[in-house]
Design a protein around this motif. Structure first.
Motif, PDB file in Angstrom:
ATOM      1  N   LEU A 162      51.655 -94.627  53.159  1.00 62.72           N
ATOM      2  CA  LEU A 162      50.703 -93.929  54.023  1.00 62.72           C
ATOM      3  C   LEU A 162      50.073 -92.738  53.307  1.00 62.72           C
ATOM      4  O   LEU A 162      48.894 -92.439  53.515  1.00 62.72           O
ATOM      5  CB  LEU A 162      51.392 -93.466  55.307  1.00 62.72           C
ATOM      6  N   SER A 163      50.835 -92.067  52.460  1.00 57.79           N
ATOM      7  CA  SER A 163      50.298 -90.895  51.763  1.00 57.79           C
ATOM      8  C   SER A 163      49.249 -91.285  50.729  1.00 57.79           C
ATOM      9  O   SER A 163      48.360 -90.492  50.404  1.00 57.79           O
ATOM     10  CB  SER A 163      51.430 -90.119  51.082  1.00 57.79           C
ATOM     11  N   GLN A 164      49.334 -92.519  50.234  1.00 59.51           N
ATOM     12  CA  GLN A 164      48.395 -92.955  49.200  1.00 59.51           C
ATOM     13  C   GLN A 164      47.039 -93.348  49.766  1.00 59.51           C
ATOM     14  O   GLN A 164      46.006 -93.075  49.164  1.00 59.51           O
ATOM     15  CB  GLN A 164      48.994 -94.135  48.421  1.00 59.51           C
ATOM     16  N   GLU A 165      47.034 -94.007  50.925  1.00 58.02           N
ATOM     17  CA  GLU A 165      45.774 -94.536  51.442  1.00 58.02           C
ATOM     18  C   GLU A 165      45.423 -94.086  52.852  1.00 58.02           C
ATOM     19  O   GLU A 165      44.257 -94.091  53.232  1.00 58.02           O
ATOM     20  CB  GLU A 165      45.810 -96.075  51.413  1.00 58.02           C
ATOM     21  N   TRP A 166      46.435 -93.726  53.637  1.00 63.79           N
ATOM     22  CA  TRP A 166      46.178 -93.428  55.051  1.00 63.79           C
ATOM     23  C   TRP A 166      46.880 -92.132  55.462  1.00 63.79           C
ATOM     24  O   TRP A 166      47.748 -92.125  56.342  1.00 63.79           O
ATOM     25  CB  TRP A 166      46.662 -94.581  55.928  1.00 63.79           C
ATOM     26  N   GLN A 167      46.517 -91.038  54.839  1.00 67.18           N
ATOM     27  CA  GLN A 167      47.206 -89.782  55.103  1.00 67.18           C
ATOM     28  C   GLN A 167      47.119 -89.363  56.568  1.00 67.18           C
ATOM     29  O   GLN A 167      48.023 -88.698  57.084  1.00 67.18           O
ATOM     30  CB  GLN A 167      46.633 -88.680  54.209  1.00 67.18           C
ATOM     31  N   GLU A 168      46.042 -89.750  57.236  1.00 70.18           N
ATOM     32  CA  GLU A 168      45.874 -89.348  58.634  1.00 70.18           C
ATOM     33  C   GLU A 168      46.901 -89.993  59.558  1.00 70.18           C
ATOM     34  O   GLU A 168      47.081 -89.566  60.701  1.00 70.18           O
ATOM     35  CB  GLU A 168      44.452 -89.684  59.114  1.00 70.18           C
ATOM     36  N   TRP A 169      47.595 -91.030  59.066  1.00 67.08           N
ATOM     37  CA  TRP A 169      48.598 -91.717  59.875  1.00 67.08           C
ATOM     38  C   TRP A 169      50.005 -91.153  59.676  1.00 67.08           C
ATOM     39  O   TRP A 169      50.939 -91.557  60.373  1.00 67.08           O
ATOM     40  CB  TRP A 169      48.616 -93.207  59.545  1.00 67.08           C
ATOM     41  N   GLN A 170      50.169 -90.235  58.749  1.00 66.31           N
ATOM     42  CA  GLN A 170      51.505 -89.723  58.447  1.00 66.31           C
ATOM     43  C   GLN A 170      52.154 -89.014  59.635  1.00 66.31           C
ATOM     44  O   GLN A 170      53.377 -88.957  59.733  1.00 66.31           O
ATOM     45  CB  GLN A 170      51.451 -88.782  57.246  1.00 66.31           C
ATOM     46  N   GLU A 171      51.332 -88.492  60.525  1.00 73.83           N
ATOM     47  CA  GLU A 171      51.877 -87.817  61.706  1.00 73.83           C
ATOM     48  C   GLU A 171      52.783 -88.746  62.514  1.00 73.83           C
ATOM     49  O   GLU A 171      53.770 -88.309  63.106  1.00 73.83           O
ATOM     50  CB  GLU A 171      50.725 -87.311  62.578  1.00 73.83           C
ATOM     51  N   TRP A 172      52.442 -90.054  62.511  1.00 74.47           N
ATOM     52  CA  TRP A 172      53.236 -91.016  63.272  1.00 74.47           C
ATOM     53  C   TRP A 172      54.615 -91.255  62.658  1.00 74.47           C
ATOM     54  O   TRP A 172      55.493 -91.827  63.311  1.00 74.47           O
ATOM     55  CB  TRP A 172      52.483 -92.334  63.390  1.00 74.47           C
ATOM     56  N   LEU A 173      54.806 -90.837  61.423  1.00 77.83           N
ATOM     57  CA  LEU A 173      56.114 -91.008  60.781  1.00 77.83           C
ATOM     58  C   LEU A 173      57.022 -89.795  60.961  1.00 77.83           C
ATOM     59  O   LEU A 173      58.198 -89.858  60.602  1.00 77.83           O
ATOM     60  CB  LEU A 173      55.941 -91.277  59.281  1.00 77.83           C
ATOM     61  N   GLN A 174      56.499 -88.706  61.495  1.00 76.44           N
ATOM     62  CA  GLN A 174      57.303 -87.491  61.584  1.00 76.44           C
ATOM     63  C   GLN A 174      58.512 -87.668  62.494  1.00 76.44           C
ATOM     64  O   GLN A 174      59.588 -87.129  62.232  1.00 76.44           O
ATOM     65  CB  GLN A 174      56.430 -86.321  62.064  1.00 76.44           C
TER      66      GLN A 174
END
Length: 275
Positions: free
Chosen positions: A248-260
């Protein structure tokens, strides 16, 4: 069963004996740190031999050897799970392909059961593995149940071309969670998640969508709850979460919130329902 039936079965089937010795060598390496590297090499040798037998003889499954193939398939999955959980012992970093392959191995176990040998699995020496449990209802007030509902709403925002597979993955994870809650099924039943996907295998190497990695991260958090008693997959959740976070950090940083949410469960070693 694992201390009597399986060793007796291995005596009659060389392919299973190599699988059993591969697992035994890993356990010896685990409890004897001073000899860790040596016994990892021993395990690798027997694993390679077991895989050779498995791949060359898979088309020859019959009533006489199907039980040995079935147990060996379980061992091969456990060896794959161990390698993901212990990246420090691998020559190369753990890849998404390795995770996908481990899920496919579980599906392969199911395929062996369904192989037309005429075997009545529930009546043989391995019958304890085929006890049936009903999936218990999930209390919707539980934290992980609420989280799965949030993910369900997220899946509905996915485009039509990807939604079905994400939905299948999420519903399979929901069933695995129900089995995890069951007092009768045992925590190892959590691994039924990939089996429930059926032919829609979650191939992260060919099918890349941010929601798929979010679901994988929550799977990692659930597995993390079961790791304590098992030296074989202790660390699997942390390793797989690292993969999901990296992707997610490589291509979809905006989705990282869902991994918190699942990330905190793993970092603080929290049960998904004690968040």
């Amino acid at each position: 069963m694992w201390r009597t039936v399986v060793p007796e079965l291995a005596v009659s089937h060389e392919l299973l004996m190599h699988g059993l010795l591969a697992i035994a060598a890993l356990h010896y390496a685990h409890v004897h740190p001073a000899e860790h590297k040596s016994y990892i090499m021993v395990s690798n040798y027997h694993q390679d031999r077991a895989l050779d037998f498995f791949s060359t003889m898979l088309t020859d499954i019959n009533d006489g050897n199907c039980e040995a193939f079935f147990v060996l398939a379980i061992f091969i999955f456990l060896l794959a799970a161990w390698s993901i959980a212990n990246p420090q012992d691998q020559v190369e970093p753990i890849s998404l392909g390795a995770v996908t392959q481990s899920f496919a191995l579980i599906q392969g176990i199911k395929d062996i059961i369904e192989y037309p040998t005429g075997k009545k699995w529930s009546e043989g020496p391995l019958s304890p593995l085929f006890e049936q449990w009903e999936t218990p209802p999930i209390d919707p007030s539980l934290p992980f149940a609420k989280r799965l509902d949030e993910l369900s709403a997220l899946v509905q925002t996915v485009g039509d071309d990807s939604r079905d597979l994400c939905q299948a993955g999420l519903e399979s994870l929901r069933k695995a969670y129900a089995l995890h809650l069951s007092a009768y099924s045992g925590k190892h039943r959590m691994w039924m998640w990939p089996v429930e996907l059926g032919k829609q295998r979650f191939d992260f190497t060919n099918y890349q969508h941010p929601v798929a990695f979010v679901i994988l991260g929550h799977c990692a958090a659930l597995v993390n709850c079961t790791e304590g008693p098992s030296w074989l997959w202790d660390g699997w959740g942390k390793s797989v979460m690292h993969l999901a976070e990296r992707e997610l950090s490589q291509e979809w940083q905006e989705w990282q919130e869902w991994l918190q949410w699942p990330l905190r469960c793993i970092r603080e070693n929290l049960d998904v329902d004690l968040f």
